[in-house]
Design an enzyme around this catalytic site. Structure first.
Site, PDB file in Angstrom:
ATOM      1  N   GLU A  51      -3.738   0.197  -8.959  1.00  0.00           N
ATOM      2  CA  GLU A  51      -2.633   1.156  -9.524  1.00  0.00           C
ATOM      3  C   GLU A  51      -1.375   0.201  -9.931  1.00  0.00           C
ATOM      4  O   GLU A  51      -1.188  -0.636  -9.035  1.00  0.00           O
ATOM      5  CB  GLU A  51      -2.083   1.949  -8.048  1.00  0.00           C
ATOM      6  CG  GLU A  51      -3.092   3.231  -7.799  1.00  0.00           C
ATOM      7  CD  GLU A  51      -2.642   3.629  -6.424  1.00  0.00           C
ATOM      8  OE1 GLU A  51      -2.746   4.887  -6.536  1.00  0.00           O
ATOM      9  OE2 GLU A  51      -2.303   3.166  -5.424  1.00  0.00           O
ATOM     10  N   HIS A 107      -1.292  -2.586  -7.189  1.00  0.00           N
ATOM     11  CA  HIS A 107      -2.091  -2.427  -5.773  1.00  0.00           C
ATOM     12  C   HIS A 107      -3.521  -2.372  -5.850  1.00  0.00           C
ATOM     13  O   HIS A 107      -4.088  -1.482  -6.748  1.00  0.00           O
ATOM     14  CB  HIS A 107      -1.650  -0.749  -5.401  1.00  0.00           C
ATOM     15  CG  HIS A 107      -2.050  -0.428  -4.137  1.00  0.00           C
ATOM     16  ND1 HIS A 107      -2.556   0.839  -3.905  1.00  0.00           N
ATOM     17  CD2 HIS A 107      -2.598  -1.159  -2.980  1.00  0.00           C
ATOM     18  CE1 HIS A 107      -3.245   0.917  -2.627  1.00  0.00           C
ATOM     19  NE2 HIS A 107      -3.019  -0.413  -2.093  1.00  0.00           N
ATOM     20  N   ASN A 141      -3.552   6.022  -1.551  1.00  0.00           N
ATOM     21  CA  ASN A 141      -3.419   5.944  -0.158  1.00  0.00           C
ATOM     22  C   ASN A 141      -2.480   7.322   0.221  1.00  0.00           C
ATOM     23  O   ASN A 141      -2.912   7.738   1.540  1.00  0.00           O
ATOM     24  CB  ASN A 141      -2.430   4.912   0.139  1.00  0.00           C
ATOM     25  CG  ASN A 141      -3.206   3.818   0.358  1.00  0.00           C
ATOM     26  OD1 ASN A 141      -4.379   3.790   1.134  1.00  0.00           O
ATOM     27  ND2 ASN A 141      -2.810   2.544   0.211  1.00  0.00           N
ATOM     28  N   SER A 150       0.872  -1.270  -0.034  1.00  0.00           N
ATOM     29  CA  SER A 150      -0.131   0.222   0.015  1.00  0.00           C
ATOM     30  C   SER A 150       0.942   1.346   0.086  1.00  0.00           C
ATOM     31  O   SER A 150       0.417   2.349  -0.228  1.00  0.00           O
ATOM     32  CB  SER A 150      -0.851   0.024   1.307  1.00  0.00           C
ATOM     33  OG  SER A 150      -1.604  -1.241   1.374  1.00  0.00           O
TER      34      SER A 150
HETATM   35  P1  NAD Z   1      -3.422  -9.668   6.550  1.00  0.00           P
HETATM   36  O1  NAD Z   1      -2.982  -9.313   7.730  1.00  0.00           O
HETATM   37  O2  NAD Z   1      -5.023  -9.856   6.398  1.00  0.00           O
HETATM   38  O3  NAD Z   1      -2.879 -10.942   5.734  1.00  0.00           O
HETATM   39  C1  NAD Z   1      -1.505 -11.241   5.702  1.00  0.00           C
HETATM   40  C2  NAD Z   1      -1.248 -12.500   5.608  1.00  0.00           C
HETATM   41  O4  NAD Z   1      -0.043 -12.598   5.127  1.00  0.00           O
HETATM   42  C3  NAD Z   1      -1.389 -13.337   6.898  1.00  0.00           C
HETATM   43  O5  NAD Z   1      -2.251 -14.555   6.593  1.00  0.00           O
HETATM   44  C4  NAD Z   1      -0.071 -13.757   7.057  1.00  0.00           C
HETATM   45  O6  NAD Z   1       0.015 -14.987   7.750  1.00  0.00           O
HETATM   46  C5  NAD Z   1       0.660 -13.732   5.947  1.00  0.00           C
HETATM   47  N1  NAD Z   1       2.254 -13.789   6.057  1.00  0.00           N
HETATM   48  C6  NAD Z   1       3.014 -12.799   6.702  1.00  0.00           C
HETATM   49  N2  NAD Z   1       4.000 -12.893   6.354  1.00  0.00           N
HETATM   50  C7  NAD Z   1       4.385 -13.869   5.529  1.00  0.00           C
HETATM   51  C8  NAD Z   1       5.315 -14.336   4.862  1.00  0.00           C
HETATM   52  N3  NAD Z   1       6.761 -14.084   5.017  1.00  0.00           N
HETATM   53  N4  NAD Z   1       5.178 -15.323   3.986  1.00  0.00           N
HETATM   54  C9  NAD Z   1       3.834 -15.780   3.547  1.00  0.00           C
HETATM   55  N5  NAD Z   1       2.692 -15.438   4.117  1.00  0.00           N
HETATM   56  C10 NAD Z   1       3.095 -14.259   5.092  1.00  0.00           C
HETATM   57  O7  NAD Z   1      -3.058  -8.387   5.520  1.00  0.00           O
HETATM   58  P2  NAD Z   1      -3.792  -7.633   4.351  1.00  0.00           P
HETATM   59  O8  NAD Z   1      -4.742  -6.665   4.595  1.00  0.00           O
HETATM   60  O9  NAD Z   1      -4.277  -8.816   3.326  1.00  0.00           O
HETATM   61  O10 NAD Z   1      -2.617  -6.799   3.440  1.00  0.00           O
HETATM   62  C11 NAD Z   1      -1.530  -7.530   2.633  1.00  0.00           C
HETATM   63  C12 NAD Z   1      -0.612  -6.537   1.887  1.00  0.00           C
HETATM   64  O11 NAD Z   1      -1.972  -5.968   1.066  1.00  0.00           O
HETATM   65  C13 NAD Z   1      -0.136  -5.426   2.668  1.00  0.00           C
HETATM   66  O12 NAD Z   1       0.920  -5.020   2.126  1.00  0.00           O
HETATM   67  C14 NAD Z   1      -0.977  -4.323   3.002  1.00  0.00           C
HETATM   68  O13 NAD Z   1      -0.549  -3.133   2.795  1.00  0.00           O
HETATM   69  C15 NAD Z   1      -1.602  -4.622   1.351  1.00  0.00           C
HETATM   70  N6  NAD Z   1      -2.985  -3.967   1.156  1.00  0.00           N
HETATM   71  C16 NAD Z   1      -3.946  -3.938   2.117  1.00  0.00           C
HETATM   72  C17 NAD Z   1      -5.449  -3.555   1.886  1.00  0.00           C
HETATM   73  C18 NAD Z   1      -6.496  -3.706   2.914  1.00  0.00           C
HETATM   74  O14 NAD Z   1      -7.522  -3.074   2.811  1.00  0.00           O
HETATM   75  N7  NAD Z   1      -6.461  -4.463   3.859  1.00  0.00           N
HETATM   76  C19 NAD Z   1      -5.516  -2.872   0.820  1.00  0.00           C
HETATM   77  C20 NAD Z   1      -4.510  -2.584  -0.391  1.00  0.00           C
HETATM   78  C21 NAD Z   1      -3.344  -3.408  -0.097  1.00  0.00           C
END
Ligand code: NAD
Length: 286
Positions: free
Chosen positions: A153, A141, A191, A120
């Site tokens: 994005e 993104h 963002n 993000s």
């Molecule tokens: P989340 O916490 O829901 O899920 C992350 C997952 O990654 C977890 O299941 C965890 O076990 C796993 N994980 C962590 N380290 C790991 C590794 N080394 N290898 C394999 N798996 C691993 O997080 P999310 O909300 O899905 O966000 C994930 C990414 O997407 C982040 O970079 C976040 O900034 C981005 N993002 C999130 C949103 C949102 O609204 N939540 C929107 C756009 C982008």
């Protein structure tokens, strides 16, 4: 000759990984979810099936169609899940973890796969800097929920090849997405512009100007689909805080983006939003 894209690996089976996986399966791709936690893989498949059931209940999908989509998605903690034409990482918002994951995916795929980060806010140039061929790496993104929201994005790192941008744009369009190509700057476009929506609401709460319920109701009646507190609960408190911190650091700490203590305290208490059952609001556990 470039390889035809048929198989997508998604690392991180959390909120975003689940939505991206569903978007890929809906577009006909063989979809492989990978997560370091086996329990997260189980949860992800359950959650995806729940989303499919909802689509069937709304007559947007037949029961047979739902089964076919479900069969296109596998989830496991085996590293071999990362073998694909495109690897999308959606793991924790942490530079080192993302670098290590993509480095491993690059080796596994013998430098043939497109490697993308769903970060993000982190620098795509920095993420790609550890790769042997950073030309194949960019940001992709998605927005939450990723199987519904149209915007993507495509974030261009300093070493991203032109061909990579064009192949990723075509790939995102094949998922039915609207593509905007963005520069690799803190928070990219959405963002960065959205930061005050969260931070001002959090400061208003800290100054006891209004409750989350009142602020959310106000912004909804002003035309926003969701208020800032509902949205932070949907995004995940830890993810939203990490993005604010990263944009704030990246822009040399402007006061207007300073991360709010009230949000940090929520994370310390494990109140991460919908995914933990409690954030600013309480949610029934599935
Ligand atoms: P989340 O916490 O829901 O899920 C992350 C997952 O990654 C977890 O299941 C965890 O076990 C796993 N994980 C962590 N380290 C790991 C590794 N080394 N290898 C394999 N798996 C691993 O997080 P999310 O909300 O899905 O966000 C994930 C990414 O997407 C982040 O970079 C976040 O900034 C981005 N993002 C999130 C949103 C949102 O609204 N939540 C929107 C756009 C982008």
């Amino acid at each position: 000759m470039e390889t035809k894209i048929s198989t997508i690996a998604i690392a991180g089976a959390g909120t975003m990984g689940q939505g991206i996986a569903l978007a890929c399966a809906m577009a006909g791709y063989t979809t492989r979810l990978y997560d370091i936690q086996p329990a997260a893989c189980v949860r992800a498949l359950q959650q995806i099936n729940l989303l499919l059931d909802q689509l069937v209940a709304k007559n947007k999908l037949s029961a047979a169609g739902a089964t076919a989509l479900s069969n296109k998605i596998t989830a496991s903690s085996e590293r071999s899940q990362l073998q694909a034409n495109v690897v999308v990482e959606a793991i924790a918002e942490n530079l080192l973890l993302k670098q290590n994951l993509l480095k491993e995916a690059e080796q596994l795929n013998q430098q043939q796969a497109l490697l993308v980060s769903n970060t993000s806010s982190l620098s795509v140039t920095k993420i790609a800097s550890v790769l042997t061929n950073p030309g194949l790496c960019a940001g992709l993104h998605f927005f939450n929920p990723a199987h519904i929201l149209k915007l993507v994005e495509v974030v261009v790192g300093q070493q991203t090849a032109r061909e990579t941008i064009s192949r990723l744009s075509t790939f995102a369009q094949s998922l039915g997405k609207t593509v905007v190509v963005a520069k690799d700057s803190p928070g990219f476009i959405v963002n960065r512009v959205a930061r005050p929506f969260y931070t001002e609401a959090l400061y208003a709460l800290e100054h006891q100007a209004a409750s989350p319920e009142a602020i959310d109701a106000l912004l909804r009646s002003a035309g926003f689909k969701m208020g800032p507190f509902e949205l932070m609960d949907l995004i995940g408190m830890d993810v939203n805080y990490a993005v604010t911190e990263s944009v704030w650091q990246g822009l040399n700490k402007p006061a207007r983006f300073t991360p709010a203590n009230v949000q940090k305290e929520k994370i310390e208490k494990g109140e991460l939003g919908r995914k933990s059952g409690k954030g600013f609001y309480t949610y029934p556990q599935k």
